[in-house]
Design a protein around this motif. Structure first.
Motif, short mmCIF file in Angstrom:
data_model
loop_
_atom_site.label_atom_id
_atom_site.label_comp_id
_atom_site.label_asym_id
_atom_site.label_seq_id
_atom_site.Cartn_x
_atom_site.Cartn_y
_atom_site.Cartn_z
N GLU A 176 45.80 37.04 34.45
CA GLU A 176 46.82 36.00 34.60
C GLU A 176 47.35 35.53 33.26
N HIS A 177 46.46 35.25 32.32
CA HIS A 177 46.91 34.73 31.02
C HIS A 177 47.73 35.77 30.26
N GLN A 178 47.29 37.03 30.32
CA GLN A 178 48.01 38.07 29.61
C GLN A 178 49.42 38.27 30.18
N VAL A 179 49.52 38.30 31.51
CA VAL A 179 50.83 38.50 32.15
C VAL A 179 51.74 37.31 31.87
N ARG A 224 55.63 45.16 36.90
CA ARG A 224 55.57 46.09 35.78
C ARG A 224 54.55 45.61 34.74
N LEU A 225 54.57 44.31 34.48
CA LEU A 225 53.62 43.77 33.50
C LEU A 225 52.19 43.86 34.01
N LEU A 226 51.99 43.69 35.31
CA LEU A 226 50.65 43.80 35.88
C LEU A 226 50.09 45.21 35.66
N LYS A 227 50.90 46.21 35.92
CA LYS A 227 50.45 47.59 35.72
C LYS A 227 50.14 47.85 34.25
N GLN A 228 50.99 47.35 33.36
CA GLN A 228 50.77 47.58 31.94
C GLN A 228 49.51 46.87 31.46
N GLU A 229 49.35 45.62 31.85
CA GLU A 229 48.17 44.86 31.40
C GLU A 229 46.89 45.42 32.00
N ALA A 230 46.97 45.93 33.22
CA ALA A 230 45.79 46.55 33.83
C ALA A 230 45.33 47.74 33.00
N GLY A 231 46.28 48.57 32.59
CA GLY A 231 45.93 49.70 31.75
C GLY A 231 45.41 49.28 30.39
N CYS A 306 33.77 47.92 36.30
CA CYS A 306 34.79 46.91 36.05
C CYS A 306 35.84 47.00 37.15
N ILE A 307 36.15 45.87 37.74
CA ILE A 307 37.16 45.80 38.79
C ILE A 307 38.38 45.08 38.24
N ILE A 308 39.51 45.75 38.30
CA ILE A 308 40.77 45.16 37.86
C ILE A 308 41.48 44.57 39.08
N PRO A 309 41.90 43.33 39.04
CA PRO A 309 42.41 42.65 40.23
C PRO A 309 43.86 43.00 40.57
N VAL A 310 44.15 44.27 40.64
CA VAL A 310 45.48 44.74 41.02
C VAL A 310 45.32 45.75 42.13
N GLY A 311 46.05 45.59 43.21
CA GLY A 311 45.99 46.51 44.33
C GLY A 311 47.37 46.81 44.87
N THR A 312 47.41 47.71 45.82
CA THR A 312 48.67 48.11 46.46
C THR A 312 48.60 47.77 47.94
N GLU A 316 53.62 48.07 47.59
CA GLU A 316 53.98 47.19 46.49
C GLU A 316 52.74 46.79 45.71
N ILE A 317 52.91 46.66 44.40
CA ILE A 317 51.83 46.18 43.55
C ILE A 317 51.62 44.69 43.82
N ARG A 318 50.36 44.33 44.06
CA ARG A 318 50.05 42.93 44.32
C ARG A 318 48.83 42.53 43.48
N TYR A 319 48.76 41.24 43.22
CA TYR A 319 47.68 40.70 42.39
C TYR A 319 46.68 39.97 43.27
N LEU A 320 45.40 40.28 43.07
CA LEU A 320 44.33 39.56 43.76
C LEU A 320 43.78 38.51 42.80
N PRO A 321 43.84 37.23 43.15
CA PRO A 321 43.28 36.21 42.25
C PRO A 321 41.85 36.59 41.85
N SER A 322 41.64 36.70 40.56
CA SER A 322 40.40 37.30 40.07
C SER A 322 39.17 36.49 40.45
N GLU A 323 39.26 35.17 40.49
CA GLU A 323 38.10 34.36 40.87
C GLU A 323 37.68 34.65 42.30
N GLU A 324 38.68 34.75 43.21
CA GLU A 324 38.35 35.06 44.60
C GLU A 324 37.81 36.48 44.73
N LEU A 325 38.35 37.40 43.95
CA LEU A 325 37.87 38.77 43.99
C LEU A 325 36.41 38.85 43.54
#
Length: 574
Positions: A176-179, A224-231, A306-312, A316-325
């Motif tokens: 979240e902070h990076q994006v 787009r930023l989510l995919k980049q930051e995930a990588g 390591c689990i990255i909180p990004v799914g499809t 569509e690319i969607r973000y899973l709130p990391s605390e809940e994940l």
């Protein structure tokens, strides 16, 4: 056989402190509120002499001084032979002394043992207890900032040490902070309304959702930023663990397996969500299932997952709130612990001013309810963050996770929380004292049956059924029962000539429960009762278990510290 006396005196180590962290079945903790400094971990410095020598030689050759280079090589060779000869110890200088000739004094013994010995001994039970257990760590996005690089490296170093000690860690990393930082950097600076709306949001996730909800173009930018930051975060964490593994102090490059980073779509399946506090955002998703089989297989192979909180979801690319994940992963994996790293916030007792190091599940639930009814007490991002963490910890503990922790990410704090008696943060656990109560006369047969083997071995004095019943009727005996079976007992006897002192006696835990922390839980319960009764100190008489009680806050003492009535009946023959 000499009988030793152990006492815990308030001037040295308090018998109990309200708000302190009691012992648990999985984590042995006394109720003393004194803080233990973070453990000292030894680091080695890289050996750079050859590198420096290589630079010197290269510089000489570059300048074309061939003759000086030959002299340098000859001088280095001569130096090495001299050093090699000097390293060989002359056997005529060695000898074997008798015990009378060399007897270390108390100062030497103290220096040889040092504080590391008690620390090492105290951490050993936790190392054995946590081996091959799964722990889920949530790493907040603010630690990924450049200003926190040293803190992040130290924290990952602590997790690497936990891995070497047998823990199977699962990391859930926030984006979240990076994006949000990228959104504020890349969006059109002339869009003043969007700027104000994003910066006025309470949390980074709300700001991202507000920006994405402005237009489809903004939503595509966030995806787009989510995919980049995930990588980027995958590469950053993998590189960080590789550098940690290559440190000489970590045992070499093969000490820690390479850091395994998987795309979240391979470890979790998600579905669209519409019920988040951020509003009806098409950017967010909820956890539908966790791939427990794959994660368990990786962990069994001694990999860090390591689990990255990004799914499809719905293409569509969607973000899973990391605390809940992180909470959902802990539930699915039946994790031993769920750890949230804070910004340094603490849960404190506002009356006494001390940090609350342990919360029972019911106490944490009441705190959450109180905070929900008084929103001013959770005003501000940091307080709301702790409120969110507590809610998620409650949900995880009710679904099988054994304990939750709120820990400062300062290097060493995690190790202190997991492997020392006092800990460093706040632990939330289920009801530790379930089944412990004041004994009544009907519990006497079970107590006698429990202590009989120790009486036969001479470790406990003989007690008749009448004596045990009297102790129960006088409300001096405690019993721990599970499924109608007595698994522990203890007595607390007060003295009229010294009302501030009590004797802890008949302290027994069933053999089938030993080594699991039950003794520490029972001791903590008795200490809490002693505190409520206004006692100043406890003492016990033991001939066999001094070390265990010393590890839990008691100190060796002389008979003179006992109440006068107890001194008169003291058995010097035991």
């Amino acid at each position: 056989m000499m009988q030793m006396t152990a006492a815990r005196v308030s001037a040295g180590a308090k018998i109990a402190t309200v708000g302190a962290k009691p012992a648990s079945a999985g984590q042995i903790r006394p109720t003393s509120n004194f803080s233990r400094p973070a453990p000292t971990w030894f680091h080695t410095l890289p050996f750079v002499f050859r590198r420096i020598a290589g630079v010197l030689v290269a510089g000489i050759v570059t300048r074309g001084h061939a003759r000086r280079c030959r002299l340098m090589r000859r001088r280095v060779a001569l130096g090495r032979s001299e050093i090699s000869a000097a390293m060989q110890l002359d056997p005529t200088r060695l000898g074997i002394s008798s015990s009378d000739e060399f007897s270390p004094n108390a100062e030497t013994n103290s220096r040889l043992q040092g504080s590391w010995l008690s620390l090492f001994r105290g951490s050993a039970p936790y190392v054995a207890m946590f081996r091959r257990t799964v722990m889920v760590f949530h790493v907040p996005g603010h630690l990924m900032d450049a200003s926190c690089c040293e803190t992040l490296a130290g924290l990952m170093g602590d997790i690497a040490i936990c891995t070497l000690l047998g823990i199977r860690p699962v990391l859930v990393l926030s984006l979240e902070h990076q994006v949000l930082r990228r959104v504020l950097t890349e969006k059109d600076s002339e869009d003043v309304s969007a700027q104000n709306e994003v910066t006025s949001c309470a949390t980074p996730l709300e700001a991202i959702c507000a920006f994405a909800g402005k237009s489809e173009r903004n939503a595509d930018t966030v995806r787009r930023l989510l995919k980049q930051e995930a990588g980027l975060v995958c590469a950053e964490m993998e590189g960080l663990f590789r550098r940690l593994a290559a440190r000489p102090g970590m045992g070499g490059a093969d000490a820690i397996p390479s850091f395994s980073v998987f795309a979240s779509s391979q470890l979790v399946s998600c579905a669209p969500r519409r019920d988040h506090a951020c509003g009806n955002s098409q950017l967010l998703a909820r956890v539908q299932a966790v791939d427990v089989a794959q994660i368990s297989r990786r962990l069994a192979g001694q990999e860090v997952v390591c689990i990255i909180p990004v799914g499809t979801s719905m293409r569509e690319i969607r973000y899973l709130p990391s605390e809940e994940l992180a909470a959902e992963a802990a539930k699915a994996l039946n994790a031993t612990k769920l750890v949230f790293f804070t910004r340094g916030q603490k849960i404190v007792d506002k009356v006494r001013g001390n940090v609350v190091s342990t919360l029972q599940l019911r106490d944490a639930a009441e705190l959450v309810q109180h905070l929900a009814q008084h929103p001013l007490e959770i005003a501000g991002e940091q307080r709301r963050e702790i409120y969110c963490y507590l809610n998620l910890l409650l949900g995880a503990l009710r679904k099988g996770t054994r304990r939750g922790h709120l820990i400062d990410p300062t290097p060493g704090a995690l190790l202190q929380e997991l492997y020392t008696v006092d800990g460093s943060g706040t632990m939330v656990s289920c009801d530790l004292y379930d089944g412990i109560k004041l004994a009544d006369s009907g519990d006497a047969p079970g107590i006698l049956q429990l202590i009989e083997p120790l009486v036969k071995r001479g470790l406990l004095k003989q007690r008749s059924n009448y004596e045990v019943e009297c102790a129960c009727n006088n409300r001096e005996m405690f019993v721990w029962k599970r499924d109608d079976e007595t698994i522990g007992c203890a007595s607390l006897q007060c003295f009229e000539d010294d009302p501030d002192v009590a004797e802890l006696g008949c302290f027994v835990v069933s053999p089938k429960c030993r080594g699991k922390g039950h003794g520490a839980v029972l001791l903590s319960y008795v200490e809490q009762v002693a505190l409520l009764a206004g006692l100043r100190s406890l003492f016990l008489l033991t001939t066999q278990t001094m070390q265990w009680f010393e590890e839990h806050g008691f100190k060796a003492a002389t008979v003179k510290v006992l109440p006068a009535s107890k001194q008169h009946g003291y058995d010097f023959g035991r």
